[in-house]
Design an enzyme around this catalytic site. Structure first.
Site, short mmCIF file in Angstrom:
data_model
loop_
_atom_site.label_atom_id
_atom_site.label_comp_id
_atom_site.label_asym_id
_atom_site.label_seq_id
_atom_site.Cartn_x
_atom_site.Cartn_y
_atom_site.Cartn_z
CG MET A 25 -2.03 -1.10 1.19
SD MET A 25 -3.35 -0.81 2.45
CE MET A 25 -2.18 -1.75 3.86
CB ALA A 26 1.18 3.87 -2.51
CD GLN A 78 3.25 -3.27 -6.17
OE1 GLN A 78 3.00 -2.04 -6.03
NE2 GLN A 78 2.44 -4.23 -6.65
CB CYS A 108 -1.08 1.60 -9.79
SG CYS A 108 -1.39 3.39 -9.07
CE LYS A 147 -2.04 -6.20 -4.57
NZ LYS A 147 -2.76 -4.91 -5.11
N GLY A 209 -8.37 -8.48 -1.76
CA GLY A 209 -9.75 -7.50 -1.72
C GLY A 209 -10.86 -8.34 -0.76
CG ASP A 210 -13.66 -6.30 -0.53
OD1 ASP A 210 -13.09 -5.12 -0.44
OD2 ASP A 210 -14.57 -6.52 -1.46
N GLY A 232 -5.14 -6.08 3.07
CA GLY A 232 -4.90 -4.57 3.03
C GLY A 232 -5.40 -3.62 4.22
NE ARG A 233 -9.45 -1.49 1.22
CZ ARG A 233 -10.64 -1.47 0.30
NH1 ARG A 233 -11.50 -0.38 0.15
NH2 ARG A 233 -11.03 -2.63 -0.10
#
Ligand SMILES: Cc1cc2nc3c(=O)[nH]c(=O)nc-3n(C[C@H](O)[C@H](O)[C@H](O)COP(=O)(O)O)c2cc1C
Length: 352
Positions: A25-26, A78, A108, A147, A209-210, A232-233
């Site tokens: 994650m940037a 990455q 991205c 990715k 994802g999710d 991720g989040r």
């Protein structure tokens, strides 16, 4: 059949000890974040995307992304870029820096990146995408992963055609975040596409994802056949999510644990980025750590408005006095960065 999330798997000769991968994650995946992720059970961590043009020009800030600590392994770095030769050169630098995998960003969606021919644009240009992967995999001896998103437009299934071509070109793992670039982060990740991709390739696929809970991780692995899930989040300011997903420990952290982890993260980030840069960088983390019902909303706002990081730390300790003991324990268990940090090999700077 339920996959054991604590079982090891492999990307060629790289052993990944668990089925949870920490997402690149940037603006988030600094070394402190990656080391924390490994400590909480992520089997593989990844740097944020690094510009191959920045590496080519030996940009000091970009080179900083290549600093790897010995306790981060296995780790992917990455890279993003649109030109095969420049990407190959960047990959050589990534390998020389000690990464276990070179990951290529074809996902991205941000215009600043796509307008240069990098990131998600490659999803719509299979010939160029394959030549980037070929050039990178010919340039390095570590495994190469890619990715990607599902495609550029909503409803696109481009990833299903592209995936096998990238494997033919040398990719040894594919990570799919099955949203379109157009979607950004709206709607849902459609993991029925992940299942179809798994059917079409003979390399491990990572589902991104999710994934926010152990139940969701099990469901995604069972319905897609993916080798691992990426988180991720859900892990932003919340390493406990990784621990819960991997299945080590279910309890939510106490306030003292939250404050102690945040202060440790602050200390490491200051060492990594310097005090001035860290001050701005850390602001978004206050909400991530202290939210989720852990502290009143006003507390985060109060911290954001403080001028120095020392004041922030003082205020945090005042809100959870027992955190000092937890922090002391964490520091005993957790080697200081200077003890594990590796210098960049001189070859990366071009030898002076
Ligand atoms: C702030 C932020 C920065 C991101 N930066 C990158 C990146 O540098 N490279 C990349 O491949 N994906 C990046 N992503 C996408 C994530 O790796 C992941 O695929 C996506 O967030 C979906 O997973 P999640 O639902 O677990 O967050 C980023 C996502 C976020 C939220």
């Amino acid at each position: 059949m339920q996959v054991n999330l604590r079982s090891a798997w492999r990307i060629r000769d790289v052993e990944i000890p668990t089925r949870v991968v920490l997402a690149p994650m940037a603006g988030v995946s600094v070394q402190a974040f990656r080391r924390q992720g490994r400590r909480y059970g992520a089997g593989l961590v990844c740097s944020e995307m690094v510009s191959c043009a920045g590496l080519e020009h030996r940009n000091e800030r970009t080179l900083g992304y290549l600093r790897i600590a010995s306790d981060e392994h296995p780790l992917a770095i990455q890279i993003f870029g649109g030109d095969p030769a420049t990407m190959a050169e960047a990959a050589r630098m990534v390998e020389a820096a000690g990464a276990d995998l070179v990951d290529i960003n074809f996902g991205c969606p941000v215009r600043k990146v796509t307008k240069t021919g990098a990131g998600a644009t490659c999803l719509a240009e299979p010939v160029r995408a394959a030549s980037i992967v070929r050039a990178v995999s010919d340039a390095v001896s570590v495994p190469v992963s890619v990715k990607m998103r599902r495609g550029l437009e909503n409803g696109s299934r481009a990833c299903l055609e592209l995936g096998p071509r990238l494997v033919d070109a040398g990719a040894e793992t594919l990570t799919l975040h099955p949203r379109s670039a157009q979607q950004m982060y709206t709607g849902e990740a459609d993991h029925s596409l992940t299942a179809q991709l798994v059917e079409r390739v003979d390399v491990p696929v990572i589902a991104s994802g999710d994934v926010t809970s152990r139940a969701r991780a099990h469901a995604v692995l069972a319905t897609t056949g993916a080798a691992a899930v990426m988180v991720g989040r859900a892990a932003q300011g919340n390493p406990w999510a990784i621990r819960q997903i991997v299945g080590d420990y279910d309890a939510d952290p106490s306030r003292e644990e939250v404050v102690a982890e945040l202060i440790l993260f602050m200390r490491e980030t200051i060492r990594e980025l310097g005090e001035r840069k860290a001050t701005g960088f850390l602001k978004k983390f206050y909400g991530w750590y202290l939210g989720r019902g852990r502290f009143p909303r006003t507390f985060k706002q109060e911290l954001v408005e403080l001028k120095t990081l020392d004041e922030v730390k003082e205020r945090l300790f005042a809100a959870a006095p027992g955190a000092e003991f937890v922090l002391a324990r964490l520091e005993r268990e957790h080697p200081r960065l200077d003890e594990v940090e590796l210098d960049l090999p001189i070859s990366i700077y071009g030898g002076g």
